[in-house]
Design a protein around this motif. Structure first.
Motif, PDB file in Angstrom:
ATOM      1  N   GLN A 176       0.832  -1.206   0.000  1.00  0.00           N
ATOM      2  CA  GLN A 176       0.000   0.000   0.000  1.00  0.00           C
ATOM      3  C   GLN A 176       0.867   1.256   0.000  1.00  0.00           C
ATOM      4  O   GLN A 176       0.543   2.249  -0.664  1.00  0.00           O
ATOM      5  CB  GLN A 176      -0.923   0.005   1.215  1.00  0.00           C
ATOM      6  CG  GLN A 176      -1.841   1.218   1.296  1.00  0.00           C
ATOM      7  CD  GLN A 176      -2.708   1.376   0.053  1.00  0.00           C
ATOM      8  OE1 GLN A 176      -3.372   0.431  -0.367  1.00  0.00           O
ATOM      9  NE2 GLN A 176      -2.693   2.566  -0.536  1.00  0.00           N
ATOM     10  N   ALA A 177       1.972   1.233   0.735  1.00  0.00           N
ATOM     11  CA  ALA A 177       2.879   2.381   0.741  1.00  0.00           C
ATOM     12  C   ALA A 177       3.465   2.614  -0.650  1.00  0.00           C
ATOM     13  O   ALA A 177       3.551   3.757  -1.114  1.00  0.00           O
ATOM     14  CB  ALA A 177       4.000   2.154   1.756  1.00  0.00           C
ATOM     15  N   ALA A 178       3.862   1.531  -1.326  1.00  0.00           N
ATOM     16  CA  ALA A 178       4.392   1.665  -2.682  1.00  0.00           C
ATOM     17  C   ALA A 178       3.336   2.234  -3.623  1.00  0.00           C
ATOM     18  O   ALA A 178       3.648   3.054  -4.506  1.00  0.00           O
ATOM     19  CB  ALA A 178       4.889   0.313  -3.197  1.00  0.00           C
ATOM     20  N   ILE A 179       2.087   1.833  -3.436  1.00  0.00           N
ATOM     21  CA  ILE A 179       0.991   2.360  -4.259  1.00  0.00           C
ATOM     22  C   ILE A 179       0.881   3.876  -4.089  1.00  0.00           C
ATOM     23  O   ILE A 179       0.768   4.624  -5.070  1.00  0.00           O
ATOM     24  CB  ILE A 179      -0.337   1.670  -3.875  1.00  0.00           C
ATOM     25  CG1 ILE A 179      -0.340   0.233  -4.401  1.00  0.00           C
ATOM     26  CG2 ILE A 179      -1.534   2.441  -4.443  1.00  0.00           C
ATOM     27  CD1 ILE A 179      -1.492  -0.614  -3.873  1.00  0.00           C
ATOM     28  N   SER A 180       0.938   4.342  -2.852  1.00  0.00           N
ATOM     29  CA  SER A 180       0.798   5.777  -2.602  1.00  0.00           C
ATOM     30  C   SER A 180       1.970   6.564  -3.186  1.00  0.00           C
ATOM     31  O   SER A 180       1.791   7.656  -3.734  1.00  0.00           O
ATOM     32  CB  SER A 180       0.671   6.045  -1.102  1.00  0.00           C
ATOM     33  OG  SER A 180       1.866   5.730  -0.411  1.00  0.00           O
ATOM     34  N   VAL A 181       3.180   5.998  -3.086  1.00  0.00           N
ATOM     35  CA  VAL A 181       4.353   6.666  -3.667  1.00  0.00           C
ATOM     36  C   VAL A 181       4.239   6.719  -5.186  1.00  0.00           C
ATOM     37  O   VAL A 181       4.499   7.756  -5.821  1.00  0.00           O
ATOM     38  CB  VAL A 181       5.647   5.954  -3.237  1.00  0.00           C
ATOM     39  CG1 VAL A 181       6.856   6.514  -4.004  1.00  0.00           C
ATOM     40  CG2 VAL A 181       5.877   6.115  -1.737  1.00  0.00           C
ATOM     41  N   LEU A 182       3.851   5.611  -5.790  1.00  0.00           N
ATOM     42  CA  LEU A 182       3.735   5.565  -7.251  1.00  0.00           C
ATOM     43  C   LEU A 182       2.663   6.508  -7.767  1.00  0.00           C
ATOM     44  O   LEU A 182       2.820   7.103  -8.842  1.00  0.00           O
ATOM     45  CB  LEU A 182       3.448   4.127  -7.703  1.00  0.00           C
ATOM     46  CG  LEU A 182       4.662   3.197  -7.684  1.00  0.00           C
ATOM     47  CD1 LEU A 182       4.235   1.744  -7.755  1.00  0.00           C
ATOM     48  CD2 LEU A 182       5.608   3.530  -8.846  1.00  0.00           C
ATOM     49  N   ASP A 183       1.569   6.675  -7.018  1.00  0.00           N
ATOM     50  CA  ASP A 183       0.555   7.642  -7.441  1.00  0.00           C
ATOM     51  C   ASP A 183       1.143   9.044  -7.533  1.00  0.00           C
ATOM     52  O   ASP A 183       0.824   9.812  -8.442  1.00  0.00           O
ATOM     53  CB  ASP A 183      -0.630   7.626  -6.477  1.00  0.00           C
ATOM     54  CG  ASP A 183      -1.588   6.461  -6.739  1.00  0.00           C
ATOM     55  OD1 ASP A 183      -1.621   5.972  -7.888  1.00  0.00           O
ATOM     56  OD2 ASP A 183      -2.301   6.048  -5.804  1.00  0.00           O
ATOM     57  N   GLY A 223       3.653  13.262 -11.404  1.00  0.00           N
ATOM     58  CA  GLY A 223       4.725  14.164 -11.803  1.00  0.00           C
ATOM     59  C   GLY A 223       5.848  14.345 -10.814  1.00  0.00           C
ATOM     60  O   GLY A 223       6.861  14.977 -11.126  1.00  0.00           O
ATOM     61  N   ALA A 224       5.738  13.815  -9.611  1.00  0.00           N
ATOM     62  CA  ALA A 224       6.795  13.966  -8.616  1.00  0.00           C
ATOM     63  C   ALA A 224       7.975  13.060  -8.940  1.00  0.00           C
ATOM     64  O   ALA A 224       7.783  11.914  -9.372  1.00  0.00           O
ATOM     65  CB  ALA A 224       6.264  13.629  -7.228  1.00  0.00           C
ATOM     66  N   PRO A 225       9.215  13.526  -8.752  1.00  0.00           N
ATOM     67  CA  PRO A 225      10.369  12.639  -8.914  1.00  0.00           C
ATOM     68  C   PRO A 225      10.289  11.491  -7.908  1.00  0.00           C
ATOM     69  O   PRO A 225       9.855  11.682  -6.753  1.00  0.00           O
ATOM     70  CB  PRO A 225      11.566  13.555  -8.606  1.00  0.00           C
ATOM     71  CG  PRO A 225      11.064  14.941  -8.846  1.00  0.00           C
ATOM     72  CD  PRO A 225       9.621  14.910  -8.439  1.00  0.00           C
ATOM     73  N   ALA A 226      10.704  10.319  -8.333  1.00  0.00           N
ATOM     74  CA  ALA A 226      10.573   9.132  -7.484  1.00  0.00           C
ATOM     75  C   ALA A 226      11.325   9.286  -6.167  1.00  0.00           C
ATOM     76  O   ALA A 226      10.807   8.938  -5.098  1.00  0.00           O
ATOM     77  CB  ALA A 226      11.055   7.899  -8.233  1.00  0.00           C
ATOM     78  N   VAL A 241       8.736   0.234  -5.673  1.00  0.00           N
ATOM     79  CA  VAL A 241       8.515   1.419  -6.512  1.00  0.00           C
ATOM     80  C   VAL A 241       9.384   1.375  -7.763  1.00  0.00           C
ATOM     81  O   VAL A 241       8.904   1.550  -8.891  1.00  0.00           O
ATOM     82  CB  VAL A 241       8.784   2.707  -5.702  1.00  0.00           C
ATOM     83  CG1 VAL A 241       8.872   3.925  -6.625  1.00  0.00           C
ATOM     84  CG2 VAL A 241       7.689   2.912  -4.664  1.00  0.00           C
ATOM     85  N   PHE A 242      10.665   1.107  -7.585  1.00  0.00           N
ATOM     86  CA  PHE A 242      11.554   1.130  -8.749  1.00  0.00           C
ATOM     87  C   PHE A 242      11.349  -0.077  -9.659  1.00  0.00           C
ATOM     88  O   PHE A 242      11.461   0.039 -10.880  1.00  0.00           O
ATOM     89  CB  PHE A 242      13.015   1.261  -8.296  1.00  0.00           C
ATOM     90  CG  PHE A 242      13.411   2.683  -8.017  1.00  0.00           C
ATOM     91  CD1 PHE A 242      13.862   3.501  -9.033  1.00  0.00           C
ATOM     92  CD2 PHE A 242      13.285   3.210  -6.748  1.00  0.00           C
ATOM     93  CE1 PHE A 242      14.199   4.807  -8.795  1.00  0.00           C
ATOM     94  CE2 PHE A 242      13.623   4.531  -6.491  1.00  0.00           C
ATOM     95  CZ  PHE A 242      14.084   5.341  -7.516  1.00  0.00           C
ATOM     96  N   GLY A 267       0.198  -5.480 -10.801  1.00  0.00           N
ATOM     97  CA  GLY A 267       0.787  -6.149 -11.952  1.00  0.00           C
ATOM     98  C   GLY A 267       2.187  -6.646 -11.682  1.00  0.00           C
ATOM     99  O   GLY A 267       2.569  -7.753 -12.096  1.00  0.00           O
ATOM    100  N   LEU A 268       2.987  -5.834 -10.969  1.00  0.00           N
ATOM    101  CA  LEU A 268       4.355  -6.246 -10.629  1.00  0.00           C
ATOM    102  C   LEU A 268       4.335  -7.502  -9.775  1.00  0.00           C
ATOM    103  O   LEU A 268       5.088  -8.451 -10.042  1.00  0.00           O
ATOM    104  CB  LEU A 268       5.068  -5.111  -9.894  1.00  0.00           C
ATOM    105  CG  LEU A 268       6.441  -5.471  -9.314  1.00  0.00           C
ATOM    106  CD1 LEU A 268       7.445  -5.710 -10.435  1.00  0.00           C
ATOM    107  CD2 LEU A 268       6.925  -4.381  -8.372  1.00  0.00           C
ATOM    108  N   LEU A 269       3.489  -7.519  -8.760  1.00  0.00           N
ATOM    109  CA  LEU A 269       3.448  -8.678  -7.868  1.00  0.00           C
ATOM    110  C   LEU A 269       2.971  -9.927  -8.607  1.00  0.00           C
ATOM    111  O   LEU A 269       3.471 -11.036  -8.359  1.00  0.00           O
ATOM    112  CB  LEU A 269       2.545  -8.375  -6.673  1.00  0.00           C
ATOM    113  CG  LEU A 269       3.096  -7.302  -5.714  1.00  0.00           C
ATOM    114  CD1 LEU A 269       2.058  -6.935  -4.662  1.00  0.00           C
ATOM    115  CD2 LEU A 269       4.379  -7.786  -5.052  1.00  0.00           C
ATOM    116  N   ARG A 270       2.029  -9.765  -9.519  1.00  0.00           N
ATOM    117  CA  ARG A 270       1.610 -10.910 -10.333  1.00  0.00           C
ATOM    118  C   ARG A 270       2.766 -11.406 -11.189  1.00  0.00           C
ATOM    119  O   ARG A 270       2.979 -12.620 -11.326  1.00  0.00           O
ATOM    120  CB  ARG A 270       0.429 -10.514 -11.210  1.00  0.00           C
ATOM    121  CG  ARG A 270      -0.906 -10.446 -10.467  1.00  0.00           C
ATOM    122  CD  ARG A 270      -2.012  -9.893 -11.333  1.00  0.00           C
ATOM    123  NE  ARG A 270      -3.309 -10.000 -10.662  1.00  0.00           N
ATOM    124  CZ  ARG A 270      -4.364  -9.254 -10.954  1.00  0.00           C
ATOM    125  NH1 ARG A 270      -4.290  -8.344 -11.932  1.00  0.00           N
ATOM    126  NH2 ARG A 270      -5.492  -9.405 -10.303  1.00  0.00           N
TER     127      ARG A 270
END
Length: 381
Positions: free
Chosen positions: A8-15, A20-23, A49-50, A74-77
């Protein structure tokens, strides 16, 4: 944090990244707002995230959409994870997937995580290696170290690292290159690193420096020095008078401390104070970074035709400036896979600048083991 909470944390960062935010900035902001997250949690979220950004197109297909949730799903699948055990909706875990998130198998360029508009240029530049290189760019990059031969032998550096739990093996791209096989997260706190025995530097970047025509007594300018990785590598290769410059001097802020740790002397100079001629000018020009997309995967998706055109214009300007400062050699380098940024720029320079010739050329792709790099050695006649 539970595995579901990390997802869930990775989801929020990726959003935030997709908005437009730098990773790196998005990850830093999340970490500051999530004091409960330990170092292991932060590392796990960063990896998710990466990895998702490296596989943005294929993950979106597998996860049912190009959102933070779709990319992580999708990544986890793709990784064969038990999605039902992670997407439970309990505690801080993401909600279970709905029917619209069933996903599908990616195909063609989508499966290679290649932007459609760049595919023709990449195919032309890479030839029969196109699919293999694009496949490697979907993976994490190896971690490489450069042994500072002013401080240690390769064997001595390996022994010092091993004593602190950092395993390495020799890499053939350069005689100073070590690939980290174990304990990568321990490097920055190791005595070998603090005492200047080793520096983090890609093996292909080291190979570029190894190919430069350096000899004792030369005056050398690193015209686009950035953080100074190649500056320090050159200083370790020969007894040279070395000047570092960057259009944005803030990029060189850490270079004095790094040079002191490495035991070398480097003069930092602003543009207005540059005075040639230098025997060699290294022009490691700003570029698309396509050869290093494993390390900076968001750059793949943010590159546009207009941005590429701006970069090639900048590369031409850098070469012209290097020619005005060089009395003998220009080493033009990029970490790009695109001929438009590489051989085409060298050819255009030679066509508009009498008195220079191409004395040597080297191209490296991730198939060679490190990042993608290009080097053209230009000699004043």
């Amino acid at each position: 944090m539970t595995p579901g909470a990390r997802a869930q944390a990775a989801i929020s960062v990726l959003d935030r990244v997709l908005a437009g935010a730098p990773a790196e900035q998005a990850l830093t902001n999340w970490a500051r707002a999530s004091r409960y997250a330990g170092s292991g949690d932060r590392a796990a979220v960063r990896d998710l995230v990466f990895d998702a950004l490296r596989r943005r197109r294929s993950a979106a297909a597998l996860g049912g959409g190009e959102t933070g949730r779709g990319l992580v799903l999708g990544l986890l699948r793709d990784q064969g994870a038990d999605v039902a055990a992670l997407f439970t909706g309990q505690g801080h875990a993401p909600a279970p997937p709905g029917p619209e998130e069933a996903g599908r198998e990616p195909s063609g360029l989508e499966a290679l995580d290649c932007p459609d508009w760049l595919a023709p240029a990449l195919r032309e530049s890479l030839g029969e290696d196109f699919a293999a290189v694009m496949g490697l760019l979907r993976q994490r990059a190896p971690v490489f170290l450069r042994v500072n031969t002013l401080r240690a032998t390769v064997a001595g550096a390996q022994a010092a690292l091993a004593a602190e739990g950092v395993g390495t093996q020799f890499n053939q791209l350069a005689n100073t290159a070590l690939e980290v096989t174990e304990g990568a997260r321990k490097i920055s706190s190791s005595a070998a690193y603090r005492e200047g025995l080793v520096e983090l530097q890609d093996a292909a970047s080291q190979a570029v420096v190894a190919a430069l025509p350096l000899s004792d007594g030369m005056t050398v300018l690193d015209y686009c020095a950035g953080g100074g990785g190649k500056t320090l590598a050159m200083a370790a290769r020969a007894r040279i008078r070395l000047t570092a410059h960057d259009a944005d001097p803030r990029r060189m802020a850490d270079l004095p401390a790094r040079a002191a740790r490495a035991g070398v002397k480097v003069q930092l100079t602003e543009t207005a104070r540059l005075r040639g001629p230098f025997d060699l000018v290294l022009a490691d020009a700003p570029c698309s970074g396509s050869g290093a997309w494993r390390r900076s995967p968001e750059a793949k998706w943010r590159l546009t035709p207009d941005r590429l055109a701006d970069l090639t214009a900048t590369q031409d300007a850098v070469l012209d400036a290097a020619a005005a400062l060089s009395g003998g050699w220009i080493a033009y380098a990029t970490c790009s896979l695109l001929a438009a940024e590489n051989a085409d720029r060298a050819a255009a320079f030679l066509a508009r600048t009498p008195g220079w010739r191409l004395a040597g050329e080297r191209r490296l792709t991730p198939l060679d083991g490190g990042d993608g790099f290009y080097l053209a050695l230009l000699r004043r006649e």
